[in-house]
Scaffold this active site. Structure first.
Site, PDB file in Angstrom:
ATOM      1  N   ALA A  61       0.828  -1.215   0.000  1.00  0.00           N
ATOM      2  CA  ALA A  61       0.000   0.000   0.000  1.00  0.00           C
ATOM      3  C   ALA A  61       0.858   1.259   0.000  1.00  0.00           C
ATOM      4  CB  ALA A  61      -0.934  -0.004   1.210  1.00  0.00           C
ATOM      5  N   GLU A  62       1.876   1.316   0.856  1.00  0.00           N
ATOM      6  CA  GLU A  62       2.708   2.516   0.913  1.00  0.00           C
ATOM      7  C   GLU A  62       3.513   2.699  -0.365  1.00  0.00           C
ATOM      8  OE1 GLU A  62       5.593   5.158   3.757  1.00  0.00           O
ATOM      9  OE2 GLU A  62       4.486   3.486   4.593  1.00  0.00           O
ATOM     10  N   THR A  63       3.963   1.609  -0.956  1.00  0.00           N
ATOM     11  CA  THR A  63       4.691   1.699  -2.222  1.00  0.00           C
ATOM     12  C   THR A  63       3.804   2.313  -3.308  1.00  0.00           C
ATOM     13  OG1 THR A  63       6.087  -0.203  -1.676  1.00  0.00           O
ATOM     14  CG2 THR A  63       5.879   0.368  -4.013  1.00  0.00           C
ATOM     15  N   SER A  66       2.885   6.004  -2.511  1.00  0.00           N
ATOM     16  CA  SER A  66       4.037   6.896  -2.673  1.00  0.00           C
ATOM     17  C   SER A  66       4.338   7.164  -4.140  1.00  0.00           C
ATOM     18  CB  SER A  66       5.271   6.294  -1.991  1.00  0.00           C
ATOM     19  OG  SER A  66       5.096   6.249  -0.595  1.00  0.00           O
TER      20      SER A  66
END
Length: 143
Positions: A61-63, A66
């Protein structure tokens, strides 16, 4: 299919081996200012009970969030994660988990995206929300 290093941004060769998304097998499949799609194998990213690790879902999710933020602010500004929340709805036990990040808000200093992860059968496994801070991109050091 493209790997994480083959995404919309070039990772310097000397840092490629240090990229978490490479170690976790994350592949970027589609990227635009409207959405970023990527996937990650369950194999190699499990917790001790055989299910996809919740932290692995958070990394995916963060990848994706971002990269979505970067699509809006690079090269003048660089996104950094400020807050990530994940709600895990169901376990993934095999195959791949695919995530789609879409913008909720894009401003000058912050952006927020919603990231939905689904299993191979299209069932939602996780819903995440990522807020990124947009920092001024530092000037490159003299060569």
């Amino acid at each position: 299919m493209p790997g994480a290093a083959d995404g919309p941004f070039t990772v310097p060769e000397h840092l490629r081996a240090e990229q978490l998304q490479e170690r976790m097998g994350i592949e970027l499949l589609e990227w635009s200012r409207e959405q970023v799609v990527g996937r990650m194998p369950v194999t190699g990213n499990r917790q001790p009970y055989g299910l996809l690790h919740g932290g692995a879902s958070a990394v995916l999710a963060e990848t994706l969030g971002s990269v979505l933020a970067a699509m809006h602010v690079l090269p003048e500004r660089t996104p950094v994660g400020l807050e990530l929340s994940c709600t895990h709805h169901r376990a993934a036990v095999g195959g791949w988990v695919t995530g789609t990040a879409r913008p909720v808000h894009v401003g000058r200093s912050t952006s927020t995206s919603e990231i939905v992860l689904v299993d191979d059968r299209g069932r939602r496994t996780c819903t995440a929300r990522l807020t990124c801070l947009h920092r001024d991109t530092p000037a490159a050091p003299p060569a």
